[in-house]
Design an enzyme around this catalytic site. Structure first.
Site, mmCIF file in Angstrom:
data_model
loop_
_atom_site.group_PDB
_atom_site.id
_atom_site.type_symbol
_atom_site.label_atom_id
_atom_site.label_comp_id
_atom_site.label_asym_id
_atom_site.label_seq_id
_atom_site.Cartn_x
_atom_site.Cartn_y
_atom_site.Cartn_z
ATOM 1 N N HIS A 215 0.812 -1.213 0.000
ATOM 2 C CA HIS A 215 0.000 0.000 0.000
ATOM 3 C C HIS A 215 0.849 1.269 0.000
ATOM 4 C CE1 HIS A 215 -3.704 2.125 0.214
ATOM 5 N NE2 HIS A 215 -4.396 1.162 0.785
ATOM 6 N N ASP B 48 -2.474 2.298 -4.391
ATOM 7 C CA ASP B 48 -3.684 2.418 -3.581
ATOM 8 C C ASP B 48 -4.628 1.245 -3.839
ATOM 9 O OD1 ASP B 48 -2.814 4.803 -2.486
ATOM 10 O OD2 ASP B 48 -3.732 6.013 -4.066
#
Length: 412
Positions: free
Chosen positions: A384, A388
């Site tokens: 992450h 995204d």
């Protein structure tokens, strides 16, 4: 100037193994102290997290010293031997002290610090390194009862010592007395397997990946009915056209490579200085070799046709399982696929192979109903820090779409 004076002492060092700073393990010396060698001759075989590595002689001369024995952990660039002129006195660079062998395991006179050049006893099951055979003979250990932890089940000296430690000695009888009937020796409730070499480094890397990365896993199904039907037709043609025997994994890799070529944000690597997005897909293929997880890389996979990709993958898998992979063959991957469908697994959470930012986990397809579609479980784990969730979800959706329309994509 004499020939002796022309030869300068040269250190034999542990080479860079592909993962900077990680240790290797000495598997077997092919020479002994005092042997004459020629530059380029293989002196020793090392095991790394990814492969076995032959270390060549850096110069011609005589082996003056060997400072690490089979089973020892050795650091990258550490000196493990010295080659120079015969009789030259050269103190080798110090290494971290290895765990000393018990007194009973001392080698015969003249063999300390080297591997015997002559033949040594072999196990009736599997195969053993020369030093393991010597240690077994000195300690009365039957090699056929020893479980080897080296590549391909090779028995190392430390395996022999571990087997000796688990054996329960019988009590000594008093002089002049009649020995009482002995009870069956109690077996150890566990088997001790040293954590070292490929297993140790793989464990360290997995732990570091989970500890240092922000890993998230997304899951979904893909309708694999078209893929499985297409696979059946390919196999029919393969028998008649001298083509490779295609597998489900070949088709999944094909779909994945084509998809990630369209998503550079996922076909990427991460460091705290930069995120590198690649236009070329160098596809890592996770292979369980039975002793460690290796990830050979198929270069520029998105540019390969299905036949060429299947052949390249089959070669990479075979080299991984035979221990023939080199560090270069496992370096530079941009995304990895781990397929456990063949083991009957449906869902699992794959761990990202740093510095990559994505790994695709593939499970076994199962019918949604007796007459329904075959659903293939897909798990995309991503970092992450680099991508995204919405973008990762789009990548996973496109992988599923490529699987569902594989026959069309293959025709384009």
């Amino acid at each position: 100037m004499s020939a002796k004076e022309e030869i300068m002492a040269t250190d034999v060092r542990v080479p860079t193994t592909g993962n900077s700073g990680e240790d290797a393990v000495v598997l077997e010396w092919l020479v002994s102290v005092g042997d004459a060698v020629t530059e380029g001759d293989t002196l020793v075989v090392l095991e790394t997290a990814k492969a076995t590595v032959d270390v060549p002689a850096p110069a011609s001369g005589t082996v003056l010293a060997i400072t690490a024995q089979p089973g020892d952990d050795v650091a990258e660039h550490a000196t493990i031997a010295v080659v120079g002129a015969a009789g030259e006195a050269t103190p080798p660079a110090p290494l971290p002290e290895a765990t000393p062998l018990p007194e009973a395991t001392a080698l015969p006179e003249g063999l300390e610090g080297s591997t015997p050049a002559g033949p040594a006893p072999r196990a009736s099951r599997g195969h053993a390194s020369p030093r393991a055979a010597i240690v077994a003979e000195r300690n009365g250990v039957d090699l056929s009862t020893v479980t080897g932890t080296g590549p391909g089940g090779r028995i190392l000296a430390l395996d022999v010592l571990a087997a000796k430690r688990t054996a329960t000695p019988l009590p000594e009888a008093r002089e002049g007395s009649t020995p009482a009937p002995s009870a069956p020796a109690e077996q150890s409730p566990f088997t001790s397997i040293p954590v070292r070499g490929a297993r140790k480094v793989t464990a360290q890397r997995m732990h570091a990946a989970l500890a240092e990365m922000a890993q998230v896993t997304l899951t979904r199904y893909a309708d694999a009915s078209t893929l499985l039907g297409y696979l059946g037709r390919l196999r029919e043609q393969a028998e008649r056209r001298d083509l490779p025997r295609f597998t489900v994994n070949d088709l999944v890799l094909f779909a994945t490579a084509r998809t990630f070529a369209q998503h550079p944000e996922a076909n990427a690597t991460f460091s705290w200085d930069e995120i590198r997005q690649y236009s070329r897909v160098d596809l890592g293929v996770a292979v369980d070799t039975g002793r460690a997880l290796l990830v050979p890389v198929v270069r520029d996979a998105a540019s390969l046709g299905l036949v060429d990709l299947a052949r390249a993958t089959a070669t990479a898998v075979e080299r991984a399982r035979s221990g023939a992979l080199t560090p270069d063959e496992m370096a530079g991957g941009t995304v990895t696929v781990s397929n456990l469908g063949g083991a009957g697994v449906h869902w699992f959470t794959p761990v990202v192979n740093p510095p990559q930012v994505c790994i695709l986990g593939v499970g076994r397809a199962l019918p949604s109903s007796p007459a329904g579609a075959d659903l293939m479980p897909l798990s995309l784990t991503f970092d992450h820090r680099a991508i995204d969730g919405a973008a990762a979800g789009a990548v996973l959706a496109d992988v599923a779409d490529a699987i569902e329309n594989l026959d069309i994509i293959a025709a384009l």
